[in-house]
Design a protein around this motif. Structure first.
Motif, short mmCIF file in Angstrom:
data_model
loop_
_atom_site.label_atom_id
_atom_site.label_comp_id
_atom_site.label_asym_id
_atom_site.label_seq_id
_atom_site.Cartn_x
_atom_site.Cartn_y
_atom_site.Cartn_z
N SER A 168 40.74 37.26 49.64
CA SER A 168 41.31 38.50 49.12
C SER A 168 41.46 38.42 47.60
CB SER A 168 42.65 38.81 49.78
OG SER A 168 43.56 37.77 49.55
N HIS A 169 41.69 37.22 47.08
CA HIS A 169 41.79 37.04 45.63
C HIS A 169 40.49 37.45 44.94
CE1 HIS A 169 43.17 35.41 41.85
NE2 HIS A 169 42.06 34.68 41.77
N ALA A 170 39.35 36.99 45.46
CA ALA A 170 38.05 37.33 44.86
C ALA A 170 37.73 38.81 45.02
CB ALA A 170 36.94 36.48 45.48
N ARG A 171 38.22 39.43 46.08
CA ARG A 171 38.00 40.86 46.29
C ARG A 171 38.71 41.69 45.23
NH1 ARG A 171 35.85 43.39 49.47
NH2 ARG A 171 35.15 43.19 51.58
N SER A 172 39.88 41.24 44.83
CA SER A 172 40.71 42.05 43.94
C SER A 172 40.67 41.62 42.48
CB SER A 172 42.16 42.04 44.43
OG SER A 172 42.68 40.72 44.41
N GLU A 173 40.24 40.39 42.19
CA GLU A 173 40.22 39.87 40.82
C GLU A 173 38.97 39.02 40.59
OE1 GLU A 173 43.82 37.92 39.52
OE2 GLU A 173 44.92 38.93 41.13
N TRP A 174 38.61 38.88 39.33
CA TRP A 174 37.48 38.04 38.95
C TRP A 174 37.77 36.58 39.26
CZ3 TRP A 174 32.68 37.18 38.19
CH2 TRP A 174 32.22 36.13 37.39
N VAL A 175 36.82 35.93 39.91
CA VAL A 175 36.88 34.51 40.19
C VAL A 175 35.60 33.89 39.63
CG1 VAL A 175 36.90 32.76 42.02
CG2 VAL A 175 38.28 34.83 42.27
N PRO A 217 37.55 51.95 50.43
CA PRO A 217 37.96 51.14 49.27
C PRO A 217 37.69 49.65 49.45
CG PRO A 217 39.87 51.92 50.48
CD PRO A 217 38.67 52.63 51.05
N ARG A 218 37.60 49.16 50.69
CA ARG A 218 37.33 47.74 50.92
C ARG A 218 35.90 47.35 50.55
NH1 ARG A 218 40.45 43.87 51.71
NH2 ARG A 218 39.15 42.86 53.23
N LYS A 219 35.04 48.33 50.33
CA LYS A 219 33.67 48.00 49.92
C LYS A 219 33.62 47.46 48.49
CE LYS A 219 30.46 50.32 52.81
NZ LYS A 219 29.10 50.79 52.79
N ILE A 230 32.26 51.84 40.61
CA ILE A 230 32.08 51.47 42.02
C ILE A 230 33.41 51.57 42.76
CG2 ILE A 230 31.53 49.58 43.59
CD1 ILE A 230 29.38 48.73 41.54
N GLN A 231 34.46 51.10 42.13
CA GLN A 231 35.78 51.17 42.77
C GLN A 231 36.19 52.62 43.01
OE1 GLN A 231 38.93 49.30 40.51
NE2 GLN A 231 39.97 48.73 42.38
N ARG A 232 36.01 53.46 42.04
CA ARG A 232 36.35 54.88 42.18
C ARG A 232 35.50 55.54 43.26
NH1 ARG A 232 35.33 56.13 37.46
NH2 ARG A 232 33.38 57.19 37.83
N THR A 233 34.21 55.23 43.30
CA THR A 233 33.31 55.80 44.30
C THR A 233 33.71 55.34 45.70
OG1 THR A 233 31.52 55.88 42.68
CG2 THR A 233 30.89 55.99 45.00
#
Length: 129
Positions: A114-121, A58-60, A48-51
């Motif tokens: 932004s933390h949850a967007r970029s890392e597992w929470v 990329p913010r999706k 998903i990140q690559r797509t």
């Protein structure tokens, strides 16, 4: 793993006209069934990140939401490991079709961070089943 993601995506899209929530669930269901939940987290998240990067959005990509759906689908797959039909799987687990299901486990402010967007929470409302 990128080839595997593309194969799963092609399999799902062979009978769909767009990639919506249901298709995302089916791709996740296939990944969990074929690779297990741990490997599916990586496969689905990276795909998903690559797509999203390829589509210039990329913010999706949202790390916590992506993994949370794998965790939820994985839980239900483990309960009914013998189930081989996605339509039957969602018929038995209709709550998964509601995109808002994630809100039972997370506060909106947590998911918006932004933390949850970029890392597992971890869930902050109630733990996953």
């Amino acid at each position: 793993m990128s080839d595997e993601f593309q194969e799963l995506l092609a399999e799902v899209m062979s009978h769909a006209d767009h990639f919506g929530h249901r298709e995302h669930l089916e791709l996740t269901w296939l990944a969990v069934r074929r690779h297990g939940s741990s490997a599916a987290v990586e496969l689905v998240s990276e795909g998903i990140q690559r797509t999203a990067r390829y589509e210039r959005v990329p913010r999706k990509y949202h790390a916590t939401i992506s993994r949370a759906w794998v965790e939820l689908v994985g839980h239900h797959v483990r309960e009914r490991a013998q189930e081989n039909d996605f339509a039957e799987f969602v018929a038995r687990n209709p709550a998964l079709l509601d995109k808002r299901l994630i809100n039972r486990f997370y506060h909106a402010s947590t998911l918006a961070s932004s933390h949850a967007r970029s890392e597992w929470v971890e869930p902050d409302r109630t733990p996953f089943p």
